[in-house]
Design an enzyme around this catalytic site. Structure first.
Site, short mmCIF file in Angstrom:
data_model
loop_
_atom_site.label_atom_id
_atom_site.label_comp_id
_atom_site.label_asym_id
_atom_site.label_seq_id
_atom_site.Cartn_x
_atom_site.Cartn_y
_atom_site.Cartn_z
N ARG A 46 55.80 22.47 -1.41
CA ARG A 46 54.44 22.12 -0.96
C ARG A 46 54.41 20.65 -0.56
NH1 ARG A 46 51.31 20.61 -4.61
NH2 ARG A 46 51.67 22.32 -6.05
N TYR A 98 35.76 24.12 19.95
CA TYR A 98 36.22 25.37 19.38
C TYR A 98 35.20 25.87 18.34
CZ TYR A 98 39.32 28.56 16.87
OH TYR A 98 39.86 29.66 16.28
N ASP A 170 41.09 16.45 19.15
CA ASP A 170 41.77 17.74 19.11
C ASP A 170 42.45 17.92 20.47
OD1 ASP A 170 42.47 20.43 19.30
OD2 ASP A 170 40.74 21.12 18.15
N LYS A 195 48.90 27.33 19.61
CA LYS A 195 48.66 27.49 21.04
C LYS A 195 49.86 26.99 21.84
CE LYS A 195 44.72 28.79 19.29
NZ LYS A 195 43.60 27.89 19.10
C1 LIG Z 1 42.67 27.59 18.10
C2 LIG Z 1 42.06 26.26 18.05
C3 LIG Z 1 41.81 25.63 16.83
C4 LIG Z 1 42.07 26.29 15.50
O1 LIG Z 1 43.42 26.48 15.29
P1 LIG Z 1 44.01 27.66 14.36
O2 LIG Z 1 45.47 27.45 14.46
O3 LIG Z 1 43.53 28.95 14.94
O4 LIG Z 1 43.47 27.43 12.99
C5 LIG Z 1 41.28 24.35 16.86
N1 LIG Z 1 40.99 23.74 18.02
C6 LIG Z 1 41.20 24.32 19.21
C7 LIG Z 1 40.86 23.60 20.47
C8 LIG Z 1 41.73 25.61 19.27
O5 LIG Z 1 41.93 26.19 20.46
#
Ligand SMILES: *Cc1c(COP(=O)(O)O)cnc(C)c1O
Length: 382
Positions: A46, A98, A170, A195
């Protein structure tokens, strides 16, 4: 070294013990200690795992930051940022983002007394207006999910730096290949590595990258203390993915521009949003701030929900589903998927109508993708 080279080598030197060229999957929870309180840098997985360290080093390198931290998901990474704050603190958030991030701010951290208010994402001055004495963080996406609005990161960071507020970006939609927010003055870069970074729709993961060592230590403390870490296999798959990020992003961007231009001229399509089109209100900023326009195209169809139903039913290559950023093309219906947790009223206020679709353009052949869209659009009655 340049981006493409760093993606393949940073954090990924051949294994000193065996010469293995590829980072091994250290599938272990614990580590032998050489004596009482004497260890070789790893005690418990962890806290740290060598496969995860390789990923964290590579992520820091791609974002041109000093420190990377990997998490079990993008939202786990986002939650780690919020754990920096306490009850009574305030954050300013860009008003298109998001749905899961919105839910995190509204339904989880609000309960703990962290107040989020929303500023117009495409207007840095509107953030300035909302900064109060107790404001600790500004949180933005650029381009946003799913409206693909941009914020001028240099203008925004000039405001946050002057007021002593942290700026978190982000960067999931752009990926570090297209944009490196730390170089524009951001303090924290957030990723859903699910992604583009991993890129193959086969894992859920997240990451943070920062420059400030104190901030890193704090975030690392929460990463260990709350424990939302990725396992070694998932870390390995993210590394495997990020090695080809540059190739994929170039192809995603080229295919997306091609399809955006095609859709723009189609009579059944009411609206096409893509930062690479001169019709995008922030096209000039996109050209300045990004090294390409990305793989996401958002559209609105003519003909209401029935048009959306006919169109999505007829698609053969584009998969109807959540998520984005994989090599395969995907169509998402935000009203029921990524933004299902946002009220209809709030959705419409933001412009995410019932006719709105988000397309994640993959790296299949562009002509096959165009034909698939053409056939599906032809299936709409009216
Ligand atoms: C998918 C996404 C998230 C969340 O990510 P997860 O891996 O699904 O928890 C956060 N911000 C954006 C812009 C996203 O497309």
């Amino acid at each position: 070294m340049r981006f493409e080279t760093r993606a393949i080598h940073d954090g990924q030197q051949p294994d000193p013990q065996t010469g293995a060229v590829i980072v091994p999957v250290y599938q272990t929870s614990t580590y032998q200690q050489d004596g009482l309180g004497v260890h070789r840098g790893y005690e418990y997985s962890r806290t740290g795992n060598p496969t995860r360290t390789a990923l964290e080093t590579a992520m820091a390198s791609l974002e041109e930051g000093r420190f990377g931290l990997a998490f079990a998901s993008g939202l786990a990474a986002s939650a780690a940022v919020l754990t920096l704050f306490k009850s009574g603190d305030h954050i300013v958030v860009g008003d298109d983002l998001y749905g899961g991030s919105y839910r995190l701010f509204e339904k989880v951290f609000r309960k703990f007394g962290i107040d989020a208010t929303y500023a117009r994402i495409d207007d840095p001055a509107s953030f300035k207006k909302q900064i109060r004495k107790n404001t600790k963080l500004v949180w933005v996406e650029t381009p946003t999910n799913p409206l693909l609005k941009l914020v001028d990161l240099k203008a925004l960071s000039a405001i946050t730096q002057k007021t002593g507020v942290l700026l978190a970006v982000d960067n999931t939609f752009a990926s570090p290949y297209l944009q490196k927010p730390l170089l524009s003055g951001a303090d924290i870069v957030v990723h859903s590595t699910t992604k583009y970074i991993a890129g193959h729709s086969d894992i859920i993961g997240g990451a943070l990258v920062v420059n400030d060592e104190k901030l890193y230590q704090e975030l690392k403390f929460y990463q260990n203390a709350t424990g939302a870490i990725p396992g070694p296999w998932d870390s390995w798959l993210v590394i495997r993915g990020l090695r080809t990020l540059s190739l994929r992003m170039r192809e995603h961007s080229a295919n997306a521009l091609f399809l955006a231009k095609y859709l723009k001229g189609h009579p059944r399509v009411k609206k096409v949003i893509y930062p690479g089109l001169p019709s995008h209100p922030q096209h000039d900023l996109a050209k300045r701030q990004m090294n390409g326009f990305g793989g996401i195209v958002s559209i609105e169809l003519h003909g209401g929900i029935s048009a959306v139903e006919a169109f999505t039913k007829e698609l053969k290559i584009f998969v109807l589903g959540e998520s984005l950023g994989g090599v395969e093309s995907l169509v998402t219906y935000p009203a029921k998927m990524s933004h299902g947790s946002v009220s209809r009223e709030e959705r419409y206020r933001r412009g995410i109508t019932d006719e709105f679709l988000r397309i994640s353009v993959g790296i299949e052949h562009k002509d096959d993708l165009k034909e698939d869209l053409k056939n599906a659009l032809a299936a709409i009655q009216g």
